[in-house]
Design an enzyme around this catalytic site. Structure first.
Site, PDB file in Angstrom:
ATOM      1  N   GLN A  51       0.661   6.559  -6.462  1.00 58.59           N
ATOM      2  CA  GLN A  51      -0.560   7.225  -6.033  1.00 58.59           C
ATOM      3  C   GLN A  51      -0.395   8.727  -6.239  1.00 58.59           C
ATOM      4  O   GLN A  51       0.511   9.340  -5.671  1.00 58.59           O
ATOM      5  CB  GLN A  51      -0.840   6.921  -4.561  1.00 58.59           C
ATOM      6  CG  GLN A  51      -2.168   7.462  -4.052  1.00 58.59           C
ATOM      7  CD  GLN A  51      -2.362   7.186  -2.580  1.00 58.59           C
ATOM      8  OE1 GLN A  51      -1.671   7.767  -1.741  1.00 58.59           O
ATOM      9  NE2 GLN A  51      -3.307   6.311  -2.245  1.00 58.59           N
TER      10      GLN A  51
ATOM     11  N   TYR B 127      -8.404  14.075   2.083  1.00 56.63           N
ATOM     12  CA  TYR B 127      -7.649  14.945   1.187  1.00 56.63           C
ATOM     13  C   TYR B 127      -8.582  15.525   0.134  1.00 56.63           C
ATOM     14  O   TYR B 127      -9.798  15.302   0.164  1.00 56.63           O
ATOM     15  CB  TYR B 127      -6.462  14.180   0.609  1.00 56.63           C
ATOM     16  CG  TYR B 127      -5.503  13.730   1.698  1.00 56.63           C
ATOM     17  CD1 TYR B 127      -5.037  14.633   2.665  1.00 56.63           C
ATOM     18  CD2 TYR B 127      -5.087  12.397   1.800  1.00 56.63           C
ATOM     19  CE1 TYR B 127      -4.187  14.220   3.688  1.00 56.63           C
ATOM     20  CE2 TYR B 127      -4.236  11.980   2.819  1.00 56.63           C
ATOM     21  CZ  TYR B 127      -3.791  12.896   3.763  1.00 56.63           C
ATOM     22  OH  TYR B 127      -2.958  12.501   4.772  1.00 56.63           O
TER      23      TYR B 127
ATOM     24  N   SER C 290       0.834  -1.196   0.000  1.00 52.95           N
ATOM     25  CA  SER C 290       0.000   0.000   0.000  1.00 52.95           C
ATOM     26  C   SER C 290       0.874   1.253   0.000  1.00 52.95           C
ATOM     27  O   SER C 290       1.968   1.258   0.574  1.00 52.95           O
ATOM     28  CB  SER C 290      -0.890  -0.006   1.247  1.00 52.95           C
ATOM     29  OG  SER C 290      -1.889   0.974   1.177  1.00 52.95           O
TER      30      SER C 290
ATOM     31  N   ARG D  40       1.286  -1.275   7.371  1.00 51.97           N
ATOM     32  CA  ARG D  40       2.171  -1.436   8.527  1.00 51.97           C
ATOM     33  C   ARG D  40       2.823  -2.814   8.579  1.00 51.97           C
ATOM     34  O   ARG D  40       3.968  -2.942   9.011  1.00 51.97           O
ATOM     35  CB  ARG D  40       1.406  -1.144   9.822  1.00 51.97           C
ATOM     36  CG  ARG D  40       1.138   0.338  10.031  1.00 51.97           C
ATOM     37  CD  ARG D  40       0.260   0.583  11.256  1.00 51.97           C
ATOM     38  NE  ARG D  40       0.110   1.999  11.533  1.00 51.97           N
ATOM     39  CZ  ARG D  40      -0.770   2.807  10.931  1.00 51.97           C
ATOM     40  NH1 ARG D  40      -1.565   2.309  10.008  1.00 51.97           N
ATOM     41  NH2 ARG D  40      -0.841   4.080  11.248  1.00 51.97           N
TER      42      ARG D  40
ATOM     43  N   LEU E 135      -5.440  -3.123   8.890  1.00 54.48           N
ATOM     44  CA  LEU E 135      -5.212  -4.098   9.956  1.00 54.48           C
ATOM     45  C   LEU E 135      -5.307  -5.529   9.443  1.00 54.48           C
ATOM     46  O   LEU E 135      -5.927  -6.401  10.064  1.00 54.48           O
ATOM     47  CB  LEU E 135      -6.179  -3.870  11.125  1.00 54.48           C
ATOM     48  CG  LEU E 135      -6.032  -2.523  11.858  1.00 54.48           C
ATOM     49  CD1 LEU E 135      -6.991  -2.441  13.029  1.00 54.48           C
ATOM     50  CD2 LEU E 135      -4.591  -2.321  12.331  1.00 54.48           C
TER      51      LEU E 135
ATOM     52  N   ALA F  55       2.006   8.478  -1.760  1.00 51.85           N
ATOM     53  CA  ALA F  55       1.304   9.618  -2.337  1.00 51.85           C
ATOM     54  C   ALA F  55       2.309  10.636  -2.853  1.00 51.85           C
ATOM     55  O   ALA F  55       3.146  11.137  -2.106  1.00 51.85           O
ATOM     56  CB  ALA F  55       0.400  10.252  -1.284  1.00 51.85           C
TER      57      ALA F  55
END
Length: 359
Positions: free
Chosen positions: A99, A181, A22, A323, A300, A57
């Protein structure tokens, strides 16, 4: 049933598995430039076996940065180092993605380990923009409402960033329309109080997101896919809902979006978010089922079994890890061993590959 280690095709691009790194902001750039940190950070995740590695990003304009330390793609000089990173990612058998982002009213803030709240102009901050003049929170900058010319500049900035992304060798483009955003600010009724053609009705509030998707998609070769990350709910009464997200996903699919990367929240402070393992997967599943579009699940997701279940049960087509990939850059290789899938390791690491799946 599909497996986590089955390939997955998006237009003319085939991912070797369903595991995606990600996009995660590293806040390690000067003037928007990628550097050796990004090369090692992203390159190691490709070595670790992810099918798709999405670069963090990248701001489409200087004023679109979250912090002064953000990665950027607003000028041609940013391209060369990004191309170097992508060459390495491709050599490892992974697909490089990026991204494209504009932070809107959540821009000009401190990187977390340097401070909090707004960066004053005299310390390198800047005037931020949004759908209106209400700040995200009491310690964030007050935005200036975008006028018609400002909105057209945002669209043009996404368009120019797409040209640079293609020049840098990215094979997948993701538009960031989540987490409070700019694009999310426009489609959520909590942050958009406009009365012009970009505010009010659902169709008006999603207009900027649709126009950006249309502008970016028009520049992509037919074989390259377009992803859109959305926040499927604001987790706040009177805000954006999963029902809204299903309808938006239908529109975006019609505009050429190939996959909806499904996250949640971020548009208002103090939202009540019931965080738990896989707490956002249900939204990806519903969008996939009701909008008839491929989805990615994130949030998660920390174990191989959990990721496998998401794909095998049809809840989502891809699993995005954030993460957990920071904790373990080799998660895909370890997950394959745990699930009994025989995947190729880098030849340099082959002597360390486990020869038997765990019993």
């Amino acid at each position: 049933m599909p497996s986590l280690f089955d390939s997955f095709a998006l237009r003319g691009v085939t991912l070797k598995n369903r595991l995606v790194v990600s996009p995660m902001c590293e806040y390690s750039s000067i003037d928007g430039f990628a550097n050796d940190w990004h090369l090692v950070h992203l390159g190691s995740r490709a070595v670790g076996g992810a099918g798709l590695v999405i670069c963090e990003a990248a701001a489409v304009s200087p004023e679109g940065r979250i912090t002064p330390d953000d990665l950027g793609i607003w000028k041609d000089e940013h391209v060369d180092f990004l191309r170097r990173i992508n060459t390495f990612i491709v050599a490892q058998g992974s697909v490089p993605g990026i991204q494209l982002a504009h932070a809107g009213r959540k821009a000009s803030t401190y990187t977390s380990w340097k401070g909090s709240g707004a960066v004053p102009v005299f310390f390198g901050g800047w005037q931020v923009v949004g759908p209106g003049d209400a700040p995200f929170n009491y310690d964030y900058p007050q935005p200036m409402a975008l006028d018609a010319a400002g909105i057209q500049k945002v669209i043009a900035d996404f368009r120019a960033a797409t040209v640079r992304a293609l020049a840098a060798g990215f094979q997948i483009i993701e538009i960031h329309a989540a987490h409070g955003y700019l694009l999310h600010e426009f489609y959520s009724p909590l942050s958009n109080q406009r009365t012009d053609e970009y505010g009010g009705s659902f169709e008006n509030r999603i207009r900027l997101t649709v126009e950006v998707v249309r502008a970016v998609g028009a520049l992509l070769p037919n074989h390259l896919p377009l992803l859109v990350r959305i926040s499927a709910t604001d987790w706040t009464k009177g805000g954006w809902t999963i029902e809204d997200s299903v309808e938006l996903a239908k529109v975006l699919k019609a505009e050429g979006a190939d996959l909806i990367d499904t996250s949640t929240g971020g548009n208002v402070p103090h939202a009540s978010i019931p965080s738990a393992p896989g707490y956002q997967v249900e939204f990806a599943e519903r969008i996939r089922r009701e909008a008839g579009v491929a989805t990615g699940a994130v949030g998660l997701i920390t174990t191989a079994a959990q990721a496998e279940e998401i794909v095998a049960s049809g809840q989502a087509d891809l699993v995005l890890l954030a993460r957990e990939e920071l904790r373990d850059p080799y998660f895909p290789l370890h997950a394959a061993h745990e699930l009994g899938a025989d995947v190729a390791w880098p030849v340099q690491y082959e002597r360390a590959k486990p020869r038997q799946a765990p019993s």
